[in-house]
Enzyme design. Structure first.
Site, PDB file in Angstrom:
ATOM      1  N   LYS A 133      -5.544 -10.801  -6.281  1.00 18.27           N
ATOM      2  CA  LYS A 133      -6.586 -11.088  -5.282  1.00 18.27           C
ATOM      3  C   LYS A 133      -7.799 -10.169  -5.488  1.00 18.27           C
ATOM      4  CE  LYS A 133      -6.430  -9.113  -1.461  1.00 18.27           C
ATOM      5  NZ  LYS A 133      -6.284  -8.430  -0.189  1.00 18.27           N
TER       6      LYS A 133
ATOM      7  N   LYS B 104     -11.792  -5.088  -2.433  1.00 11.24           N
ATOM      8  CA  LYS B 104     -12.747  -3.970  -2.394  1.00 11.24           C
ATOM      9  C   LYS B 104     -12.157  -2.763  -3.118  1.00 11.24           C
ATOM     10  CE  LYS B 104     -14.381  -4.566   2.322  1.00 11.24           C
ATOM     11  NZ  LYS B 104     -13.383  -4.311   3.357  1.00 11.24           N
TER      12      LYS B 104
ATOM     13  N   LYS C  99       0.824  -1.214   0.000  1.00 13.88           N
ATOM     14  CA  LYS C  99       0.000   0.000   0.000  1.00 13.88           C
ATOM     15  C   LYS C  99       0.854   1.259   0.000  1.00 13.88           C
ATOM     16  CE  LYS C  99      -4.401  -1.577   1.826  1.00 13.88           C
ATOM     17  NZ  LYS C  99      -5.367  -1.500   2.919  1.00 13.88           N
TER      18      LYS C  99
HETATM   19  P1  TYM Z   1     -10.880  -6.483   5.098  1.00 12.31           P
HETATM   20  O1  TYM Z   1     -11.949  -5.521   5.418  1.00 12.31           O
HETATM   21  O2  TYM Z   1      -9.909  -6.135   4.031  1.00 12.31           O
HETATM   22  O3  TYM Z   1     -11.512  -7.880   4.684  1.00 12.31           O
HETATM   23  C1  TYM Z   1     -12.459  -8.573   5.494  1.00 12.31           C
HETATM   24  C2  TYM Z   1     -12.193 -10.068   5.398  1.00 12.31           C
HETATM   25  O4  TYM Z   1     -12.292 -10.511   4.038  1.00 12.31           O
HETATM   26  C3  TYM Z   1     -11.151 -11.288   3.700  1.00 12.31           C
HETATM   27  N1  TYM Z   1     -10.876 -11.134   2.262  1.00 12.31           N
HETATM   28  C4  TYM Z   1     -10.746 -12.160   1.406  1.00 12.31           C
HETATM   29  N2  TYM Z   1     -10.821 -13.482   1.587  1.00 12.31           N
HETATM   30  C5  TYM Z   1     -10.649 -14.266   0.483  1.00 12.31           C
HETATM   31  N3  TYM Z   1     -10.401 -13.780  -0.763  1.00 12.31           N
HETATM   32  C6  TYM Z   1     -10.319 -12.451  -0.981  1.00 12.31           C
HETATM   33  N4  TYM Z   1     -10.097 -11.975  -2.203  1.00 12.31           N
HETATM   34  C7  TYM Z   1     -10.501 -11.578   0.134  1.00 12.31           C
HETATM   35  N5  TYM Z   1     -10.489 -10.224   0.264  1.00 12.31           N
HETATM   36  C8  TYM Z   1     -10.714  -9.971   1.578  1.00 12.31           C
HETATM   37  C9  TYM Z   1     -10.033 -10.683   4.548  1.00 12.31           C
HETATM   38  O5  TYM Z   1      -8.950 -11.574   4.682  1.00 12.31           O
HETATM   39  C10 TYM Z   1     -10.767 -10.437   5.846  1.00 12.31           C
HETATM   40  O6  TYM Z   1     -10.804 -11.603   6.636  1.00 12.31           O
HETATM   41  N6  TYM Z   1      -7.426  -5.922   8.657  1.00 12.31           N
HETATM   42  C11 TYM Z   1      -8.708  -6.522   8.365  1.00 12.31           C
HETATM   43  C12 TYM Z   1      -9.794  -6.091   9.322  1.00 12.31           C
HETATM   44  C13 TYM Z   1      -9.499  -6.275  10.785  1.00 12.31           C
HETATM   45  C14 TYM Z   1      -9.473  -7.490  11.484  1.00 12.31           C
HETATM   46  C15 TYM Z   1      -9.220  -7.132  12.843  1.00 12.31           C
HETATM   47  C16 TYM Z   1      -9.619  -8.817  11.103  1.00 12.31           C
HETATM   48  C17 TYM Z   1      -9.263  -5.257  11.670  1.00 12.31           C
HETATM   49  N7  TYM Z   1      -9.110  -5.788  12.920  1.00 12.31           N
HETATM   50  C18 TYM Z   1      -9.101  -8.113  13.819  1.00 12.31           C
HETATM   51  C19 TYM Z   1      -9.511  -9.780  12.095  1.00 12.31           C
HETATM   52  C20 TYM Z   1      -9.251  -9.438  13.431  1.00 12.31           C
HETATM   53  C21 TYM Z   1      -9.150  -6.103   6.968  1.00 12.31           C
HETATM   54  O7  TYM Z   1      -8.759  -5.083   6.482  1.00 12.31           O
HETATM   55  O8  TYM Z   1     -10.093  -6.895   6.418  1.00 12.31           O
END
Ligand code: TYM
Length: 350
Positions: free
Chosen positions: A209, A212, A128
């Site tokens: 991947k 969003k 990023k």
């Molecule tokens: P975020 O908002 O990017 O994504 C939410 C969840 O979706 C999963 N994900 C995917 N899984 C499979 N294939 C994909 N292409 C794909 N894109 C997204 C992500 O792995 C995630 O599980 N940092 C985290 C949010 C967070 C969090 C936490 C998670 C903040 N605090 C504590 C767990 C525990 C994030 O940005 O997820």
């Protein structure tokens, strides 16, 4: 389908003998199929077996520029989406991160014992920040905030997609370091990553991947609120290869077909052999795409309908989120006090 009146959350949860789960999702961009298949669907499916905390991580979303109005609307919309995919407030605590002050507070304390080198090594940070001229501090600090989220709840399991594995491992390192410096305080959490579906790839480029951040690019992602025609168009346009074999494969050349099969497998819940058998008589990739589109449309249509119902009563949604924050605070605030006491802060006399 549950009626709207059933979206209430009970008061303070007691620590049960179930394993405690914590996970989060950012309210930025449109929720896409990767989020759903890699994380959210599993959260809903396993919630009866676990004690669950699901957090809409709005503070994390601030690490990249956000239009305030959009962030505001997307936060509520994500709450409705999580309920629509089946998060049950009787089984899970659903809340907004910024509603529970302990998250930001504990992040600061953990910052003061996390070596900066640990953060500079994070691949998501490197990706990023590499394209930016000026990098905000929050982007580097993001995984410490995430570690605090997890550790505040004495979490056993963190169900996430593959892209979050390194961040959960960092949370483990921070927990171990704190425990070493100040005595046993944190449960060291385990990542919980599905064997299949933890990395759903973009339809327009199966080497990338699904994300969003790219979901506005035509053909990249199916968004959970897309209409059936749009879903069909996106999947029919998916990049595949010049062959005709419909089998799971690790060959990067065949990643497009593999991705379609993975999506079909996670949506239907079938074994890999059964999935391949389903396509044994398929005429070619065109038919594969049509059938994948069909199961995805069938999966998402009731979610879209339920989402619309929930968004029609935002007052009820806000009430539910307030109850969720109360329950989350009942667990995380005593933990935050323990952390403050351990590092030598004076707690206010009540
Ligand atoms: P975020 O908002 O990017 O994504 C939410 C969840 O979706 C999963 N994900 C995917 N899984 C499979 N294939 C994909 N292409 C794909 N894109 C997204 C992500 O792995 C995630 O599980 N940092 C985290 C949010 C967070 C969090 C936490 C998670 C903040 N605090 C504590 C767990 C525990 C994030 O940005 O997820």
């Amino acid at each position: 389908m549950r009626s709207q009146t059933s979206i209430s959350q009970n008061a303070t949860p007691k620590r049960s003998n179930k394993r405690r789960v914590f996970s989060g999702i950012q309210p930025s961009g449109d929720v896409q199929l990767g989020n759903y298949l890699g994380a959210m669907k599993g959260w809903a499916a396993r919630q009866a077996e676990k004690e669950n905390f699901f957090c809409i991580v709005d503070l994390h979303a601030l690490t990249v520029p956000q239009a305030p109005d959009e962030l505001h609307n997307q936060t509520r919309s994500l709450a409705a989406m999580l309920l629509a995919i089946g998060i049950d407030p009787h089984l899970s605590t659903l809340f907004i991160q910024s509603h529970v002050a302990a998250h930001a507070e504990v992040c600061w304390i953990l910052n003061c014992m996390t070596p900066i080198g640990w953060l500079e090594r994070m691949t998501q940070y490197k990706d990023k920040s590499s394209s930016q001229e000026s990098v905000v501090t929050g982007l580097l600090d993001y995984p410490v905030l995430m570690a605090g989220d997890i550790l505040l709840y004495d979490t056993d399991e963190v169900p996430v997609g593959d892209d979050q594995r390194q961040h959960v491992e960092l949370a483990r390192d921070i927990a171990q370091r704190f425990n070493h410096l100040y005595g046993e305080t944190f449960v060291v959490p385990e990542p919980f990553i599905a064997e299949v579906g933890a990395r759903i790839m973009g339809f327009n480029d199966p080497a990338l991947k699904m994300s969003k951040s790219y979901s506005h690019i035509r053909g990249h992602a199916v968004r959970l609120l897309d209409e059936p025609e749009e879903i069909e168009r996106t999947i029919k346009r998916a990049v595949t290869d010049s062959g005709n074999e419909i089998r799971f494969s690790n060959d990067p050349e065949r990643a497009g077909v593999n991705n379609l099969l993975v999506i079909y497998k996670v949506v239907t819940g079938k074994e890999a052999t059964a999935v391949e058998a389903d396509f044994a008589d398929a005429g070619g990739y065109g038919e594969l795409k049509s059938r994948v589109a069909e199961v995805v449309i069938d999966e998402l249509s009731p979610i879209r309908a339920r989402y619309a119902e929930l968004m029609a009563d935002v007052t009820e949604l806000d009430r539910l989120l307030a109850r969720g924050a109360e329950r989350a605070a009942a667990v995380s605030e005593p933990k935050a006090e323990e952390i403050k006491r351990k590092v030598g802060l004076v707690l206010p006399v009540s």
